[in-house]
Design a protein around this motif. Structure first.
Motif, PDB file in Angstrom:
ATOM      1  N   GLU A   1       0.759  -1.517  -0.128  1.00  0.00           N
ATOM      2  CA  GLU A   1       0.035  -0.036   0.026  1.00  0.00           C
ATOM      3  C   GLU A   1       0.879   1.249   0.214  1.00  0.00           C
ATOM      4  O   GLU A   1       2.048   1.422   0.656  1.00  0.00           O
ATOM      5  CB  GLU A   1      -0.627   0.072   1.269  1.00  0.00           C
TER       6      GLU A   1
ATOM      7  N   ARG B   1       1.374   5.117   0.826  1.00  0.00           N
ATOM      8  CA  ARG B   1       1.029   6.088   1.941  1.00  0.00           C
ATOM      9  C   ARG B   1       1.614   7.491   1.554  1.00  0.00           C
ATOM     10  O   ARG B   1       2.849   7.464   1.321  1.00  0.00           O
ATOM     11  CB  ARG B   1       1.307   5.481   3.267  1.00  0.00           C
TER      12      ARG B   1
ATOM     13  N   ARG C   1      -3.766   6.956   1.380  1.00  0.00           N
ATOM     14  CA  ARG C   1      -3.252   5.882   1.315  1.00  0.00           C
ATOM     15  C   ARG C   1      -4.129   5.157   0.120  1.00  0.00           C
ATOM     16  O   ARG C   1      -5.472   5.203  -0.097  1.00  0.00           O
ATOM     17  CB  ARG C   1      -3.404   4.932   2.602  1.00  0.00           C
TER      18      ARG C   1
ATOM     19  N   HIS D   1       6.456  10.113   2.155  1.00  0.00           N
ATOM     20  CA  HIS D   1       5.788   8.938   1.380  1.00  0.00           C
ATOM     21  C   HIS D   1       6.402   7.471   1.784  1.00  0.00           C
ATOM     22  O   HIS D   1       7.634   7.425   2.449  1.00  0.00           O
ATOM     23  CB  HIS D   1       5.770   9.067  -0.058  1.00  0.00           C
TER      24      HIS D   1
END
Length: 241
Positions: free
Chosen positions: A180, A182, A193, A212
């Motif tokens: 994922e 973010r 996200r 990030h």
């Protein structure tokens, strides 16, 4: 999984200026590069030939990569002699402060006219943010694999890169879960996200305004891996001691 918030191609400069990040899908990227997804897909075999990263300080063996440096000035792209990748400790607590030498990107990729169009397009985005000037570009093709059970795209955690513009391009995912993305305000409470799953989805970041990270990946089948191309652009020169 949350899908990326796609930015229409004509709005990417405004989005970067307004919020410090933008996401292109493959259609928007292809429009910007005057190309097709099929042409981009021809790059995929280069990720099958990435050598292991010998500098991981967490003892992992999950990352393969190459490295190349360029100067982009308007439409001109110049490859510079191969050099070490270096970041200060304040931007990379895990790997900062050391010279990391990686094998160069294969010439078949960097000599491709599409590669040069990509670098010029990204330099145009950086110039829209900071004003026209030469841009010092570092390119990092990565493969994060799950042979050891888990792979870490950003072992240093949430970070900035000490540059002006960062582009994170998903080349592909194969039999993995997780990963994922973010993005957080560097000086505020807000963040978002999402998970990039479609090849050639491209995240653009104003490195002065956001931090990030990507969460670890785990296998979801045999030979799981996640391939990305990370390109950074910096004004004034390359980072180095």
């Amino acid at each position: 999984m949350l899908s990326p918030p796609i930015t229409p191609s004509p709005q990417i400069d405004a989005a970067l200026q307004r919020q410090g990040h933008a996401v292109l899908d493959v259609a928007g990227l292809s429009e910007r590069l005057d190309t097709t997804a099929a042409a981009l897909d021809r790059w995929r075999p280069y990720w099958d030939r990435l050598p292991p990263d010998q500098h991981l300080r967490d003892g992992g063996r999950y990352r393969r990569r190459r490295h190349g440096c360029f100067v982009v000035d308007g439409p001109r792209v110049e490859a510079v002699p191969h050099r070490a990748h270096w970041q200060p400790v304040e931007y990379n607590a895990l790997h900062g402060g050391i010279e990391r030498w990686f094998e160069p990107i294969e010439a078949g990729l960097t000599d491709d006219p599409l590669w040069r169009r990509l670098l010029v397009m990204l330099a145009e985005r950086a110039s829209a943010l900071r004003g026209p000037q030469p841009w010092y570009v570092e390119a990092h093709p990565f493969r994060i694999d799950t042979e050891g059970g888990i792979g870490r795209p950003t072992p240093e955690g949430a970070h900035r890169d000490g540059v002006d513009l960062v582009a994170v391009m998903l080349v592909g995912r194969h039999h993995v879960k997780g990963g994922e993305t973010r993005v957080f305000e560097a000086s505020g409470p807000h963040g978002l996200r999402f998970t990039m799953t479609a090849p050639w989805t491209t995240l653009l970041l104003d490195d002065s305004r956001v931090i990030h990270e990507s969460t670890p990946i785990q296998p979801d089948g045999e030979h799981g891996h996640r391939d990305t191309l990370v390109i950074t652009l910096r004004a004034g020169g390359f980072q180095g001691p």
